[in-house]
Enzyme design. Structure first.
Site, PDB file in Angstrom:
ATOM      1  N   LYS A 133     -11.650  -9.779   9.769  1.00 26.83           N
ATOM      2  CA  LYS A 133     -12.342  -8.583  10.236  1.00 26.83           C
ATOM      3  C   LYS A 133     -13.847  -8.814  10.307  1.00 26.83           C
ATOM      4  CE  LYS A 133     -10.334  -5.959   7.122  1.00 26.83           C
ATOM      5  NZ  LYS A 133      -9.995  -4.795   6.291  1.00 26.83           N
ATOM      6  N   HIS A 149       0.860  -1.174   0.000  1.00 27.15           N
ATOM      7  CA  HIS A 149       0.000   0.000   0.000  1.00 27.15           C
ATOM      8  C   HIS A 149       0.896   1.223   0.000  1.00 27.15           C
ATOM      9  CE1 HIS A 149      -2.938   3.006   1.259  1.00 27.15           C
ATOM     10  NE2 HIS A 149      -3.864   2.144   0.887  1.00 27.15           N
TER      11      HIS A 149
END
Length: 705
Positions: free
Chosen positions: A597, A151
């Site tokens: 998550k 990222h």
């Protein structure tokens, strides 16, 4: 059976403790002189206090330490955090150097090598009576594919990586035999200087990094690590099996498909990242190609000084002479030289011409990077793909063998061949990723424009598959200029894919990954979009597809529905024909991070374990060869952790000799850290990880599938 590496490490544990103390003391001196005596006392109090708490819990002491932390000023807190961050980086370096030294000691003494080493693996195969034919079959099906992701906001600065590398090399110098007076003192001064420089170097960039920085960050690991580690690793693996099976293994490894390949999402992952445009994808591949071509040219230069055989003393093969004559004709019009170089040294002449062709290929790549891609496109000199280059190398190797120079064929030339097999002309297969809803919206608009249907959005899943199947069989034509800007952006990606397959290599593009795959039609939509640029469709031989489309199941709900989605897809007549044209292969990606998550670590892990078994069983029932692509993150909560343990813990029967997984170039706790240690003098961590792929012992203990 006792593991020799563990026993050696434990027996010499004090050596590691002493090294950690030395580096800690050097860091302490830097903290004291650069941040002040008060910060040094704070760091020491916290360090010693938490060591005591580790040995014996004391609630009052823990509370006092927490209170101390809460009372620190912003400057004191910053210095304290940086001190501990740097301390643990130094501890990791000390441990890597120590592990490398222990393995070298084991090898030097001729002791039984450690569990996970190539030597241990080869002996295990032999003890299980794995025949040479079975070994050949296993090697032919083995594939280890790390895929680099990153990222832009997480990319570590290359200057930091460079300083850590220098610290590693300097720490290794502490173990070198004494060659001059004050050697130890000089090494410690170098370490102190590097630690102080690292202390004063900003870890974070002053501005948000662009995608191009992310690309450069990824290339750093290839240039400084992988180009060195991969051929060395393959060499040691081959030698381990030669010791058990004999010299026949040499050609077995040479003629096998690449055991290790790399993928990358850097410059191809556009899911949620508007900065990854089609032009960025083009540039990413051009930079990858430039990096690998420069590496090959360096090796060719070295071979020119190595293969100095004269025609007076050797007789090259007919195939080699034909290839040399062909290159002479190809280069005749453009190679400007006053005299013919190396007239009586055939291999040097051939290598000289090959290097000229590589330079011409690089000239084209630089032209694409500079926006002048027409330069040299009409020339026959450049290599159009890696196969032509590899064929030249293989012909040269066989010629050397035929006139008795086997040793020369297995030196630098073999190393270059191994590099080309692993990296091609593209360095790493560039994956493309986009979210399913983006495709659906574009497909709906395209089908309306092509007058196929104006009710795609409201159609049922069965109806959508039927609409898409008919459109693929009959083909559709549209004018892209009539599409919305969003849809034009979607289909332009497929134009880039077709372009890169043609100008770089058919292998340059890896998978097209569909994030948030909720339906079977989401896969077919991507195939239809690819058909607009000839990547799929219907010709005289029937349906075909040059795209490898991977559904990504991320949420707990999608994981539970994955087999239902795939079953519907495999039963679809049109998709079944598309699979047949591609050799009945299907890749399925599983998302560790989002599922964790979504449902928590335990629920995610259990669902992933069951889903892997179910998907492979379903694929088998449809005659489809399925490879699972593991979307692991860097942290435990995102599916991260030690790579070797992650591989060997997969459900039995799901690997089939192949393992593919993602890892961030900045998640140094796992794969990248292992790669870095290869460059820093130790391929051991990387070799140990690799032996746990399809070549792991699970494969022979589970029926040698």
């Amino acid at each position: 059976m006792e593991d020799t590496f563990q026993s050696y490490s434990l027996a010499n544990d004090e050596e590691l403790r002493g090294r950690v103390r030395l580096l800690g003391n050097l860091l302490g001196d830097v903290v004291r002189t650069q941040a002040g005596e008060n910060v040094y006392r704070i760091v020491e109090r916290l360090r010693k206090g938490y060591i005591q708490l580790r040995d014996e819990e004391n609630r009052d002491k823990r509370q006092r330490l927490l209170q101390l932390i809460s009372q620190l000023s912003e400057a004191e807190l910053t210095h304290t955090i940086r001190a501990f961050t740097l301390y643990f980086q130094l501890v990791n370096i000390a441990e890597e150097v120590y592990h490398h030294r222990q393995r070298r000691l084991i090898a030097a003494e001729g002791s039984e090598l450690w569990t996970g080493s190539f030597d241990h693996l080869a002996k295990l195969y032999k003890s299980r009576d794995v025949s040479l034919d079975e070994l050949a079959n296993i090697i032919s099906r083995t594939s280890y594919i790390p895929v680099f992701t990153a990222h832009p906001t997480e990319a570590k600065r290359r200057v930091i990586m460079g300083l850590l590398e220098k610290l590693y090399l300097s720490t290794r110098n502490l173990d070198r035999p004494t060659e001059y007076l004050e050697q130890q003192e000089q090494v410690e001064k170098t370490l102190s200087r590097l630690i102080q420089t690292l202390w004063k170097t900003e870890e974070m960039r002053a501005e948000r990094p662009e995608v191009r920085m992310e690309i450069a960050n990824g290339l750093y690991y290839f240039e400084h690590t992988l180009f060195h580690a991969v051929p060395e690793m393959l060499h040691r693996m081959r030698k381990a099996f030669v010791r058990q099976y004999g010299d026949e293994v040499n050609e077995l490894f040479m003629n096998s498909s690449p055991l290790i390949r790399f993928g990358s999402w850097i410059g191809g992952d556009r899911d949620g990242n508007p900065f990854v445009t089609p032009d960025v994808t083009r540039k990413a591949m051009a930079l990858q190609q430039r990096t690998v071509l420069c590496e090959y040219m360096q090796h060719i230069d070295e071979l020119i000084g190595e293969l100095t055989h004269s025609r007076i003393f050797c007789l090259p093969s007919d195939a080699f002479e034909v290839s040399l004559e062909r290159d002479e004709k190809i280069c005749a019009g453009e190679l400007l030289e006053e005299t013919k170089r190396f007239p009586v040294e055939p291999y040097r002449r051939k290598l000289y011409l090959m290097n000229f062709r590589l330079r011409a290929t690089l000239h084209q790549v630089n032209g694409r990077l500079n926006g002048t891609c027409d330069i040299g496109t009409a020339s026959a000199v450049p290599y159009t793909n890696e196969k032509l280059f590899l064929d030249d190398l293989m012909i040269m190797r066989q010629s050397l063998i035929e006139h008795g120079d086997v040793a020369a064929s297995n030196a630098g030339l073999r190393k270059l061949i191994m590099l080309v097999k692993s990296f091609g002309f593209y360095l790493a297969h560039l994956d493309i990723r986009q979210e399913s809803a983006i495709h659906s919206a574009a497909v709906s608009e395209i089908l309306t424009l092509a007058k196929v249907t104006d009710s795609y959005e409201t159609a049922s899943e069965t109806e959508r598959l039927e609409i898409l199947g008919k459109a693929l069989e009959s083909g559709i034509t549209i004018n892209p200029k009539q599409l919305s800007e969003a849809s034009r952006g979607v289909i332009e990606v497929f134009e880039v894919i077709a372009e890169l397959r043609d100008t770089v290599s058919p292998q340059s593009i890896g998978q097209y990954v569909i994030s948030m795959t909720h339906e079977a039609s989401h896969i077919m939509e991507v195939v239809l979009l690819g058909s607009l640029y000839g990547l799929a469709g219907n010709d005289e031989n029937g349906l075909f597809c040059h795209l490898e489309v991977s559904p990504l199941f991320e949420t707990i709900d999608d994981l539970e529905r994955s087999t239902k989605i795939l079953d519907l897809l495999f039963k679809d007549r049109v998709y079944a024909e598309l699979l047949k044209s591609g050799g009945h292969r299907q890749e399925v990606m599983l998302g560790y991070s989002d599922s964790a998550k979504d449902g928590g670590i335990l629920s995610s892990s259990w669902n992933l374990y069951q889903v892997q078994q179910n998907i492979v069983e379903l694929a088998d029932s449809h005659g489809v060869q399925c490879r699972l692509f593991h979307g692991r993150g860097g942290t435990i909560g995102r599916g991260g952790g030690p790579t070797r343990e992650a591989i060997t813990s997969q459900p039995a029967g799901t690997l089939r000799g192949e393992i593919k997984f993602t890892d961030s170039t900045t998640s140094t706790a796992t794969l990248i850290r292992q790669f870095s240690s290869c460059r820093w003098g130790s391929p051991d961590c990387y070799r140990q990880t690799f032996t746990s792929s399809g070549m792991c012992q699970k494969q022979i203990l589970s029926g040698r599938r």
